[in-house]
Write an enzyme that holds these catalytic residues in place. Structure first.
Site, short mmCIF file in Angstrom:
data_model
loop_
_atom_site.label_atom_id
_atom_site.label_comp_id
_atom_site.label_asym_id
_atom_site.label_seq_id
_atom_site.Cartn_x
_atom_site.Cartn_y
_atom_site.Cartn_z
N THR A 97 0.86 -1.18 0.00
CA THR A 97 0.00 0.00 0.00
C THR A 97 0.90 1.23 0.00
O THR A 97 1.57 1.53 0.99
CB THR A 97 -0.92 0.01 1.23
N LYS A 172 -7.50 1.20 -2.78
CA LYS A 172 -7.08 0.84 -1.42
C LYS A 172 -7.27 2.02 -0.47
O LYS A 172 -7.64 1.84 0.70
CB LYS A 172 -5.62 0.39 -1.42
N LYS A 240 0.10 5.85 8.28
CA LYS A 240 0.81 5.97 7.01
C LYS A 240 -0.18 5.98 5.86
O LYS A 240 -0.11 6.82 4.95
CB LYS A 240 1.81 4.82 6.86
#
Length: 290
Positions: A97, A172, A240
């Site tokens: 990701t 995502k 993150k």
């Protein structure tokens, strides 16, 4: 049988590479801590490599599942990077990701070398990786996706192309945004139930089958009620991801106020020492005000 390289053997990458080997692929693995690659190779009867370039040599598909943008660049670029070892026509499949920006940057470099590129972040957590039932969100050309999809079926339950390079990472981000809001809502519901003297388990039995039901409710309510947060995706990693979400929102002019708020709540959890707690620890934050 395809020759496959897998870069990154963390809680996600290790099991995913294992499913490829179990599915009959010839797998060579690389991990920053080389001892982990050696252990994986012994367990799964595969091969280990000391550098991404060495792992990628002769591979038809090179999969990666590392930590962040910088980690991905480090395994792709440079003399020891995977791109230096990949043959023309091979396809790089990134399960990390990361930002859509670094995805497009690396895809452009790959294209100049005659290498295909599919960004394919996954959802389903460690359990999904171990059981081979991940959801895989893909971006890339139809030809690259079609070629890589059979290999991804070793660990993917749902594998879908959503557009060209970068579309998988954008999908995502949508996934992470939805999770953040759901976990905060569930935390507040369970917190109110506890403060009001309701039985949390009984409450979930009543509401989980209706419109309030979610994967988070079914799979995390017991541990949240038990004040146990050593399960699944860590807060540090979620922050993150949410930073990427907020940057992506700024880039396209999307308003993400709930995402920004929950990101700050996760920052509070980090200040409590909970950076490695799982994302359901938003409940812990609420309890800290008692």
């Amino acid at each position: 049988m395809a020759r496959v390289a897998f870069l990154g053997l963390g809680v996600m990458g290790g099991p995913m590479a294992g499913h490829l080997a179990k599915n009959g692929q010839s797998v060579t693995v690389y991990n920053r801590t080389y001892a982990k690659a050696l252990d994986w190779a012994e367990t799964h009867k595969g091969q280990s490599a000391a550098t991404p370039r060495e792992a990628a040599q002769g591979a038809q598909f090179v999969m990666a599942c590392v930590g962040n943008d910088d980690d991905l660049r480090s395994v792709c670029l440079g003399d020891d990077g995977a791109f230096s070892g990949m043959q023309t026509g091979a396809i790089f499949v990134d399960h990390t990701t990361v930002s859509a920006k670094v995805t497009r940057e690396l895809a452009e470099i790959a294209a100049q070398k005659g290498i295909g590129y599919v960004d394919a972040p996954v959802s389903g957590g460690q359990a999904g990786a171990e059981n081979g039932v991940l959801s895989v969100m893909c971006g890339g050309s139809e030809a690259d996706f079609t070629a890589a999809e059979p290999a991804m079926q070793a660990y993917g339950k749902i594998i879908k192309r959503l557009g060209n390079v970068g579309a998988g990472q954008t999908a995502k981000m949508c996934n992470q945004i939805a999770i953040a809001g759901l976990v905060q809502g569930l935390s507040e519901a369970l917190h109110l139930a506890e403060k009001s003297g309701l039985d949390g388990e009984a409450l979930v039995d009543v509401i989980s089958g209706g419109a309030a039901g979610s994967w988070q409710m079914v799979n995390r309510h017991k541990t949240m009620l038990a004040d146990d947060y050593d399960h699944g995706f860590a807060v540090d990693w979620m922050r993150k991801d949410l930073a990427i979400c907020l940057e992506a929102g700024d880039d396209v002019g999307a308003s993400l106020p709930v995402t920004a708020l929950v990101d700050q709540f996760y920052k509070d959890v980090q200040k409590m020492g909970g950076g490695r707690w799982d994302t359901s620890s938003l409940m812990k934050r609420l309890k800290s005000f008692d």
